[in-house]
Design an enzyme around this catalytic site. Structure first.
Site, PDB file in Angstrom:
ATOM      1  N   HIS A 216      51.927  26.797  41.871  1.00  9.47           N
ATOM      2  CA  HIS A 216      51.131  26.132  42.902  1.00  9.47           C
ATOM      3  C   HIS A 216      51.299  24.645  42.681  1.00  9.47           C
ATOM      4  CE1 HIS A 216      48.840  29.893  42.215  1.00  9.47           C
ATOM      5  NE2 HIS A 216      48.572  29.831  43.496  1.00  9.47           N
TER       6      HIS A 216
ATOM      7  N   ASP B 265      49.184  23.532  39.829  1.00 13.13           N
ATOM      8  CA  ASP B 265      49.499  24.020  38.472  1.00 13.13           C
ATOM      9  C   ASP B 265      50.256  22.927  37.729  1.00 13.13           C
ATOM     10  OD1 ASP B 265      48.529  26.465  39.285  1.00 13.13           O
ATOM     11  OD2 ASP B 265      50.514  27.354  39.601  1.00 13.13           O
TER      12      ASP B 265
ATOM     13  N   MET C  95      60.246  30.121  43.645  1.00 10.67           N
ATOM     14  CA  MET C  95      59.130  30.243  44.593  1.00 10.67           C
ATOM     15  C   MET C  95      58.084  29.180  44.297  1.00 10.67           C
ATOM     16  SD  MET C  95      55.733  31.510  44.529  1.00 10.67           S
ATOM     17  CE  MET C  95      55.168  33.125  44.032  1.00 10.67           C
TER      18      MET C  95
ATOM     19  N   GLU D  97      51.016  36.922  51.409  1.00  3.62           N
ATOM     20  CA  GLU D  97      50.474  37.837  50.394  1.00  3.62           C
ATOM     21  C   GLU D  97      49.072  38.298  50.777  1.00  3.62           C
ATOM     22  OE1 GLU D  97      50.709  36.330  46.412  1.00  3.62           O
ATOM     23  OE2 GLU D  97      49.247  37.794  45.660  1.00  3.62           O
TER      24      GLU D  97
ATOM     25  N   LYS E 140      45.427  40.490  50.446  1.00  3.44           N
ATOM     26  CA  LYS E 140      44.444  40.954  49.470  1.00  3.44           C
ATOM     27  C   LYS E 140      43.184  41.326  50.253  1.00  3.44           C
ATOM     28  CE  LYS E 140      42.413  39.587  45.057  1.00  3.44           C
ATOM     29  NZ  LYS E 140      42.234  38.505  44.073  1.00  3.44           N
TER      30      LYS E 140
ATOM     31  N   GLU F 270      51.484  42.516  46.405  1.00  2.00           N
ATOM     32  CA  GLU F 270      51.107  42.550  44.980  1.00  2.00           C
ATOM     33  C   GLU F 270      50.515  43.913  44.632  1.00  2.00           C
ATOM     34  OE1 GLU F 270      48.974  39.266  43.068  1.00  2.00           O
ATOM     35  OE2 GLU F 270      47.680  40.755  42.096  1.00  2.00           O
TER      36      GLU F 270
ATOM     37  N   HIS G 143      46.720  44.153  44.499  1.00  2.00           N
ATOM     38  CA  HIS G 143      45.971  43.912  45.733  1.00  2.00           C
ATOM     39  C   HIS G 143      45.890  45.146  46.622  1.00  2.00           C
ATOM     40  CE1 HIS G 143      46.664  39.289  45.372  1.00  2.00           C
ATOM     41  NE2 HIS G 143      46.043  39.827  44.340  1.00  2.00           N
TER      42      HIS G 143
ATOM     43  N   ASP H 227      54.990  40.640  43.865  1.00  2.00           N
ATOM     44  CA  ASP H 227      54.133  40.305  42.727  1.00  2.00           C
ATOM     45  C   ASP H 227      53.858  41.579  41.930  1.00  2.00           C
ATOM     46  OD1 ASP H 227      54.041  37.647  43.383  1.00  2.00           O
ATOM     47  OD2 ASP H 227      51.894  37.584  43.838  1.00  2.00           O
TER      48      ASP H 227
ATOM     49  N   ASP I 273      40.322  42.462  40.861  1.00  3.95           N
ATOM     50  CA  ASP I 273      41.757  42.164  40.720  1.00  3.95           C
ATOM     51  C   ASP I 273      42.075  41.933  39.247  1.00  3.95           C
ATOM     52  OD1 ASP I 273      44.355  41.426  41.392  1.00  3.95           O
ATOM     53  OD2 ASP I 273      43.803  39.369  41.874  1.00  3.95           O
TER      54      ASP I 273
ATOM     55  N   ASP J 269      45.079  42.163  37.479  1.00  2.00           N
ATOM     56  CA  ASP J 269      46.315  41.454  37.125  1.00  2.00           C
ATOM     57  C   ASP J 269      46.808  41.798  35.719  1.00  2.00           C
ATOM     58  OD1 ASP J 269      46.384  40.150  39.604  1.00  2.00           O
ATOM     59  OD2 ASP J 269      45.307  38.401  38.873  1.00  2.00           O
TER      60      ASP J 269
ATOM     61  N   ASP K  99      52.950  38.538  38.526  1.00  2.00           N
ATOM     62  CA  ASP K  99      51.717  37.807  38.807  1.00  2.00           C
ATOM     63  C   ASP K  99      50.599  38.502  38.034  1.00  2.00           C
ATOM     64  OD1 ASP K  99      49.817  36.158  39.704  1.00  2.00           O
ATOM     65  OD2 ASP K  99      49.742  36.910  41.748  1.00  2.00           O
TER      66      ASP K  99
HETATM   67  C1  GLT Z   1      46.160  33.744  42.516  1.00  2.00           C
HETATM   68  C2  GLT Z   1      46.211  35.102  43.159  1.00  2.00           C
HETATM   69  C3  GLT Z   1      47.585  35.626  43.231  1.00  2.00           C
HETATM   70  C4  GLT Z   1      48.468  34.829  44.121  1.00  2.00           C
HETATM   71  C5  GLT Z   1      48.688  33.454  43.642  1.00  2.00           C
HETATM   72  C6  GLT Z   1      49.492  32.682  44.655  1.00  2.00           C
HETATM   73  S1  GLT Z   1      47.262  32.640  43.186  1.00  2.00           S
HETATM   74  O1  GLT Z   1      46.414  33.851  41.155  1.00  2.00           O
HETATM   75  O2  GLT Z   1      45.381  35.995  42.426  1.00  2.00           O
HETATM   76  O3  GLT Z   1      47.621  36.968  43.615  1.00  2.00           O
HETATM   77  O4  GLT Z   1      49.733  35.450  44.154  1.00  2.00           O
HETATM   78  O5  GLT Z   1      48.719  31.834  45.400  1.00  2.00           O
HETATM   79 MN    MN Z   2      46.121  39.667  41.731  1.00  2.00          MN
HETATM   80 MN    MN Z   3      49.760  37.552  43.641  1.00  2.00          MN
END
Ligand code: GLT
Ligand code: MN
Ligand code: MN
Length: 389
Positions: free
Chosen positions: A56, A59, A90, A183, A185, A219, A222, A247, A257, A259, A289
Site C-alpha cells: 500500500h 506501507d 502489485m 478484491e 470481502k 482471497e 474472504h 491472495d 478474517d 489471514d 496475504d
Molecule cells: C488488508 C486486507 C487485505 C487486502 C489488502 C489490500 S489490505 O490487509 O485485509 O485482504 O488484500 O488492500
Molecule cells: Mn484477509
Molecule cells: Mn487480501
C-alpha cells in the site's frame, strides 16, 4: 537445507509489506512485534526465495510525508529492491486506516472525501507505476455500512463505478501498463461491505467503461469466512479471464478474517486450489496475504513466510503425483469419459439437433440407479495428500 520444496524466483511468490510487517495488533490487544523496516523485509524475503513484495502507499510512505521525504524513502526502497533482485508486481492504496475514510473512499456520502480518495489513489498509482507494478488492487475496506439507512446502496455502487472509471482513464492518460484487480470481502471492518464476493465483482466489472482493464483478486479467507467455496469463485474468475491476481492464506469457516499461513487449516481445499491454478495455467503472482500468529516474534514471521511458500510447493508436488497416478487417472477417465456417444446431442443449438434430442428415449431409472465411484477417487486423493501413496 534446501530441498525440492525450497522456494525459487520462478515460483513467483510475493508478500505484502503489510503481511510480514504485521505487528500483531488486534481489537483486544496492542502490537506484539516491532515494525520491520521495508528494506529488511525485501532482504529477508529475497533470501527466502520470494519473487517480490507488494505494498500500500502508506506501507512505505507515511500519509503526511512531504514530497522530499517521499522521494528519499522511495529511493532507498528502490535500492533495496535492486540490491536483492526483488520486484513489486502489485501495488494498492490504503483507503481504510485514516479516520477520513470512516465512511469509505469511493462510496463516502461526502464528495470532499471522495475527491480526496481519488487524489490519494492517483498518487498511489504513480508510486506503483514508478516501482514497476502492473497490477493495481482495490480492496474497499471501508466501502460499506453499519446501517443501510445511512447510505443508498444503489448510489454506492454508482459511486464505485464512477471512481473506477475515472481511474481507468487516469491510467490510460498516463500511459501506464497497469490493470486493476478488485478484491471482495463480505464484512469486517464494516458490518456489511459492498461487493461481498468475487462473483459480485465479476458482474459489476462488465458495467465499467473499460472492463478489459479490470479483473479480480480473490482471497481465500474472504470467501471462506462467508461460508462460500473459494475454489468455485476462483474457477469462475478464470473462466471469465479475470483472475488477474490472487491472495493466498487460510481461514476457519465462519470466523473473523484470520489471514493464517497458506495451507495451515484446510489441506484438501489448498491442494484443490493449487491444482486449479497449476492445471489451468495461472501465470500471475502467488501472493500470500497472510500474517504470522500473534504469538510470534520476528523469527516466527520468517518461519511463517517460508511455510506459506513451502506448503504451496509441497502441494504442487502432490498435484504432480496425483496427475501421474495410473489408478487415479483411470478412474478420472471413466468419470469424464462415460456415455461419450451422447456428446453430439449437446453444445451449439440447431433445429435438427433439437429434433433428434426430442426423439431420444432415456431410461432414467437405470441412469439414476448408477453409482459414480466418487468415493474411491476422493479417497485416493486423500491418501496422496496424507503421504501414504
Ligand atoms: C488488508 C486486507 C487485505 C487486502 C489488502 C489490500 S489490505 O490487509 O485485509 O485482504 O488484500 O488492500
Ligand atoms: Mn484477509
Ligand atoms: Mn487480501
Amino acid at each position: 537445507m534446501p530441498d525440492q520444496y525450497t522456494p525459487k524466483r520462478e515460483d513467483r511468490f510475493t508478500f505484502g509489506l503489510w503481511t510480514v510487517g504485521n505487528v500483531g495488533r488486534d481489537p483486544f490487544g496492542e502490537p506484539v512485534r516491532k515494525p520491520i523496516p521495508p528494506e529488511r523485509i525485501v532482504q529477508r524475503l529475497s533470501e527466502l526465495g520470494a519473487y517480490g513484495v507488494n505494498l500500500h502507499d502508506n506501507d512505505l510512505v507515511p500519509i503526511q510525508a512531504t514530497s522530499a521525504e517521499r522521494d528519499r524513502i522511495v529511493k532507498a526502497f528502490k535500492k533495496a529492491l535492486a540490491d536483492h533482485g526483488m520486484q513489486v508486481p502489485m501495488a494498492t492504496t490504503n483507503t481504510f486506516s485514516h479516520p477520513v475514510f470512516r465512511d469509505g473512499g469511493f462510496t463516502s456520502n461526502d464528495p470532499k472525501v471522495r475527491a480526496y480518495g481519488l487524489q490519494k489513489i492517483m498518487s498511489a498509482i504513480d508510486l506503483g507505476a514508478e516501482l514497476g507494478a502492473k497490477i493495481y488492487v482495490f480492496w474497499g475496506g471501508r466501502e460499506g455500512a453499519e446501517s443501510n439507512i445511512t447510505k443508498d446502496a444503489v448510489t454506492a455502487v454508482k459511486r464505485y463505478r464512477e471512481g473506477l472509471n475515472f481511474l481507468c482513464e487516469y491510467v490510460i492518460d498516463q500511459g501506464y501498463d497497469m490493470k486493476f484487480a478488485l478484491e471482495a470481502k463480505p464484512n469486517e471492518p464494516r458490518a456489511d461491505m459492498y461487493f461481498a464476493t468475487t462473483g459480485h465483482y465479476l458482474g459489476f466489472i462488465e458495467t465499467l467503461d473499460h472492463p478489459e482493464m479490470v479483473g479480480v483478486n480473490p482471497e481465500v479467507a474472504h470467501e471462506s469466512m462467508a461460508g462460500l467455496c473459494f475454489h468455485h469463485g476462483v474457477a469462475q474468475a478464470m473462466d471469465a479471464g479475470k483472475l488477474f491476481h490472487i491472495d493466498l492464506n487460510d481461514q476457519r469457516f465462519g470466523r473473523y478474517d484470520q489471514d493464517f499461513r497458506f495451507g495451515s487449516e484446510d489441506y484438501k481445499g489448498a491442494f484443490l486450489l493449487v491444482r486449479l491454478l497449476e492445471t489451468h495455467g495461472y501465470a500471475g503472482s502467488k501472493h500470500f496475504d497472510a500474517h504470522a500468529y500473534r504469538t510470534e516474534d520476528e523469527a516466527g514471521v520468517w518461519d511463517f513466510a517460508l511455510g506459506c511458500m513451502r506448503t504451496y510447493n509441497i502441494l504442487r508436488e502432490k498435484v504432480r503425483r496425483f496427475e501421474g497416478d495410473a489408478e487415479v487417472q483411470g478412474l478420472l477417465k471413466e468419470i469424464h469419459g462415460q456415455n461419450a456417444e451422447y456428446e453430439p446431442h449437446l453444445g451449439q443449438y440447431s433445429k435438427a439437433k433439437a429434433a433428434r434430442l426430442k426423439g431420444e428415449v432415456f431410461d432414467i431409472e437405470a441412469m439414476g440407479a448408477r453409482g459414480l465411484g466418487y468415493e474411491k477417487v476422493d479417497q485416493l486423493m486423500a491418501e496422496i495428500l496424507l503421504g501414504v501413496r
